[in-house]
Write a protein that holds these residues in place. Structure first.
Motif, PDB file in Angstrom:
ATOM      1  N   GLN A 114       0.812  -1.217   0.000  1.00 22.10           N
ATOM      2  CA  GLN A 114       0.000   0.000   0.000  1.00 22.10           C
ATOM      3  C   GLN A 114       0.847   1.269   0.000  1.00 22.10           C
ATOM      4  OE1 GLN A 114      -2.344  -0.281   3.538  1.00 22.10           O
ATOM      5  NE2 GLN A 114      -0.669   0.254   4.923  1.00 22.10           N
ATOM      6  N   ASN A 115       2.167   1.133   0.045  1.00 23.55           N
ATOM      7  CA  ASN A 115       3.042   2.299   0.018  1.00 23.55           C
ATOM      8  C   ASN A 115       3.414   2.742  -1.395  1.00 23.55           C
ATOM      9  OD1 ASN A 115       2.998   1.992   2.738  1.00 23.55           O
ATOM     10  ND2 ASN A 115       5.140   1.413   2.966  1.00 23.55           N
ATOM     11  N   SER A 116       3.068   1.939  -2.390  1.00 24.02           N
ATOM     12  CA  SER A 116       3.524   2.280  -3.731  1.00 24.02           C
ATOM     13  C   SER A 116       2.597   1.707  -4.793  1.00 24.02           C
ATOM     14  CB  SER A 116       4.950   1.766  -3.960  1.00 24.02           C
ATOM     15  OG  SER A 116       4.968   0.351  -3.916  1.00 24.02           O
ATOM     16  N   VAL A 117       2.707   2.270  -5.974  1.00 22.73           N
ATOM     17  CA  VAL A 117       2.011   1.775  -7.159  1.00 22.73           C
ATOM     18  C   VAL A 117       3.056   1.587  -8.248  1.00 22.73           C
ATOM     19  CG1 VAL A 117       0.281   2.279  -8.928  1.00 22.73           C
ATOM     20  CG2 VAL A 117      -0.129   2.951  -6.556  1.00 22.73           C
ATOM     21  N   THR A 118       2.973   0.462  -8.949  1.00 21.68           N
ATOM     22  CA  THR A 118       3.948   0.125  -9.984  1.00 21.68           C
ATOM     23  C   THR A 118       3.258   0.018 -11.337  1.00 21.68           C
ATOM     24  OG1 THR A 118       5.355  -1.076  -8.430  1.00 21.68           O
ATOM     25  CG2 THR A 118       5.638  -1.582 -10.762  1.00 21.68           C
ATOM     26  N   LEU A 119       3.828   0.677 -12.339  1.00 21.11           N
ATOM     27  CA  LEU A 119       3.325   0.598 -13.705  1.00 21.11           C
ATOM     28  C   LEU A 119       4.363  -0.083 -14.593  1.00 21.11           C
ATOM     29  CD1 LEU A 119       1.405   2.852 -12.585  1.00 21.11           C
ATOM     30  CD2 LEU A 119       1.570   3.936 -14.838  1.00 21.11           C
ATOM     31  N   PHE A 120       3.885  -0.910 -15.518  1.00 19.19           N
ATOM     32  CA  PHE A 120       4.729  -1.484 -16.563  1.00 19.19           C
ATOM     33  C   PHE A 120       4.314  -0.821 -17.870  1.00 19.19           C
ATOM     34  CE2 PHE A 120       4.830  -4.530 -13.182  1.00 19.19           C
ATOM     35  CZ  PHE A 120       6.112  -5.062 -13.210  1.00 19.19           C
ATOM     36  N   VAL A 121       5.256  -0.169 -18.527  1.00 12.98           N
ATOM     37  CA  VAL A 121       4.945   0.670 -19.684  1.00 12.98           C
ATOM     38  C   VAL A 121       5.803   0.250 -20.865  1.00 12.98           C
ATOM     39  CG1 VAL A 121       4.778   3.048 -20.527  1.00 12.98           C
ATOM     40  CG2 VAL A 121       4.537   2.573 -18.074  1.00 12.98           C
ATOM     41  N   ARG A 122       5.166   0.098 -22.023  1.00 15.34           N
ATOM     42  CA  ARG A 122       5.946  -0.177 -23.233  1.00 15.34           C
ATOM     43  C   ARG A 122       6.262   1.140 -23.927  1.00 15.34           C
ATOM     44  NH1 ARG A 122       1.610  -2.490 -27.766  1.00 15.34           N
ATOM     45  NH2 ARG A 122       0.763  -0.428 -28.284  1.00 15.34           N
ATOM     46  N   MET A 123       7.442   1.201 -24.552  1.00 11.17           N
ATOM     47  CA  MET A 123       7.885   2.420 -25.219  1.00 11.17           C
ATOM     48  C   MET A 123       8.366   2.088 -26.620  1.00 11.17           C
ATOM     49  SD  MET A 123       7.364   4.576 -22.838  1.00 11.17           S
ATOM     50  CE  MET A 123       7.951   5.932 -23.827  1.00 11.17           C
ATOM     51  N   ASP A 124       7.955   2.874 -27.586  1.00 16.69           N
ATOM     52  CA  ASP A 124       8.430   2.723 -28.956  1.00 16.69           C
ATOM     53  C   ASP A 124       9.912   3.060 -28.996  1.00 16.69           C
ATOM     54  OD1 ASP A 124       9.002   2.946 -31.678  1.00 16.69           O
ATOM     55  OD2 ASP A 124       6.993   3.708 -32.154  1.00 16.69           O
ATOM     56  N   ARG A 125      10.720   2.128 -29.472  1.00 16.35           N
ATOM     57  CA  ARG A 125      12.182   2.344 -29.460  1.00 16.35           C
ATOM     58  C   ARG A 125      12.614   3.439 -30.419  1.00 16.35           C
ATOM     59  NH1 ARG A 125      14.828  -0.156 -33.759  1.00 16.35           N
ATOM     60  NH2 ARG A 125      13.628  -1.673 -34.949  1.00 16.35           N
ATOM     61  N   THR A 126      11.720   3.862 -31.333  1.00 17.47           N
ATOM     62  CA  THR A 126      12.074   4.956 -32.238  1.00 17.47           C
ATOM     63  C   THR A 126      11.969   6.309 -31.547  1.00 17.47           C
ATOM     64  OG1 THR A 126       9.821   5.246 -33.076  1.00 17.47           O
ATOM     65  CG2 THR A 126      11.206   3.644 -34.200  1.00 17.47           C
TER      66      THR A 126
END
Length: 434
Positions: A106-118
């Motif tokens: 409950q102390n944190s929120v984690t996001l997994f994000v994809r990024m375009d390598r260009t």
């Protein structure tokens, strides 16, 4: 405590929110449990050529909030906070790039994000962090949450070379947590010490990717690319510069890249042009011109007109007091200026009008599959007209096929770089290939 993820789908309306019991999950276990949707999402992103980053939002004052509120209001506050993050993700532009969202505690929120390598992944990640945080705070305020949240954030990119996807996610998550929870002094200091050692020993490697004349295929220049120490988490340039940026080592690191580039030019007697990447933060540093002059004095046999200062990232340079004035001074010293990522968005086009660059580099997002997309070719023609109006030379980036190269030739693009022509290698190897 719950662990929730937003299922990756093609449209926002298809999103499903699934809640799991996670009593077995701890925040810093030897190995945290990964649900299949995360591994599948990361694996699919890698296969499709994306980078993936972990972002951790650590709530610094969560214990103070707990003490201020009674148990029932506190639980409602946490529930509202989770909804605020879900809402911030759902309403964000390009929300489909958020692969999952979790609260490992409950102390944190984690996001997994994809990024375009260009794209410039670091700038995009920082923009994502800021926009989601802003939306969360607005949502909490609208819901009457009077207690002010204080967030620390950290991020790290996943390495693709680990034995398993789970190992890659675990390592990146650990490092992102360390970045966010800077009060974990022992772990954080280890990473700072590792980076300070890199800076002190100038322990980086430089590769050079050739830039060729589209018509003659002759090498006209090289762009210098940076790698960290082999076999370490900071070998990846994404992680190296991400960590440097979050720990205020960015300026030192970029100046080391410049110094080592000059060393290699002198040692190899390279005569063609060299592109060197700099962030607006470094160019806008009040010490930049003085330090650059000092290095050029040390390497006085290298002509400044052979060096092209490539302005990277789509960060706004508004608020950087010395950015424009430093560029003007660089021009008087003989350096040429290039703008990266042109065509990837409004910011890059706005940069052209402000900077009036000598060289415009057209982003890979415009070039990819241009032979199959007439709209992209029209975009290319429009950018070529802009370049002609400004008086800029054009470099097309990320060429990966003969078909893409033929479109460049047909439209009389000046220069090009990409795997179709050559992969990055040492500057001396490029010299031998001339």
């Amino acid at each position: 405590m719950v662990n929730y993820y937003i299922k990756k789908t093609t449209t926002l309306t298809d999103w499903g929110k699934v809640f799991f019991s996670t009593a077995s999950l701890k925040y810093y276990p030897p190995k945290f449990v990964l649900r299949d949707p995360i591994k599948q999402g990361v694996s699919k992103a890698f296969k499709n050529g994306y980078e993936v980053a972990v972002i951790v939002y650590h709530i610094e004052n969560i214990h103070e909030i707990h003490q201020q509120l009674e148990p029932s209001p506190y639980q409602q506050y946490i529930k509202t906070l989770k909804i605020a993050f879900l809402n911030a993700v759902k309403t964000r532009q390009h929300a489909e790039n958020i692969l999952s969202i979790h609260d490992y505690d409950q102390n944190s929120v984690t996001l997994f994000v994809r990024m375009d390598r260009t794209l410039d992944c670091v700038a995009e990640i920082e923009a994502t962090i800021k926009s989601i945080l802003h939306n969360v705070q607005v949502y909490m305020s609208d819901k009457g949450a009077d207690v002010q949240l204080i967030f620390n954030t950290g991020f790290m990119f996943l390495e693709k070379k680990y034995i398993s996807i789970q190992e890659s996610i675990y390592q990146a998550h650990q490092q992102a947590v360390i970045m966010a929870m800077k009060q974990k002094e022992s772990e954080f200091n280890k990473m700072v010490y590792a980076l300070s050692n890199i800076v002190e020993k100038k322990d980086i490697r430089l590769l050079a990717q050739p830039i060729l004349d589209v018509e003659t295929n002759e090498v006209r220049a090289c762009e210098m690319l940076t790698r960290g120490p082999i076999g370490t988490p900071l070998e990846s340039p994404l992680n190296l510069f991400s960590f440097a940026r979050q720990t205020k080592f960015l300026y030192d690191l970029e100046m080391i890249v410049l110094e080592k580039t000059l060393e290699q030019i002198k040692r190899t007697k390279w005569q063609q042009d060299i592109f060197i990447n700099f962030t607006p933060l470094t160019i806008g540093n009040p010490c930049f011109v003085k330090d650059l002059k000092g290095l050029m004095k040390k390497y006085k046999d290298i002509a400044s007109n052979k060096l092209i200062i490539e302005v990277t990232e789509r960060d706004s340079f508004e608020g950087l007091e010395y950015f424009i004035s430093n560029l003007k001074i660089l021009r008087t010293l003989g350096f040429r200026i290039a703008v990266d990522d042109t065509g990837a968005g409004y910011a890059s086009l706005n940069s052209i009008s402000e900077i009036m660059p000598d060289i415009i580099k057209i982003d890979r997002s415009v070039i990819q599959d241009i032979d199959k997309n007439s709209v992209k070719e029209s975009m290319l023609k429009g950018l070529l007209l802009i370049a002609k109006e400004v008086g800029s030379i054009v470099v097309a980036e990320g060429i990966e096929s003969a078909e893409e190269a033929s479109v460049l030739s047909r439209n009389k693009v000046d220069l090009a770089q990409g795997y179709f022509y050559a992969r990055p290698t040492s500057l001396s190897n490029n010299l031998q290939a001339l």
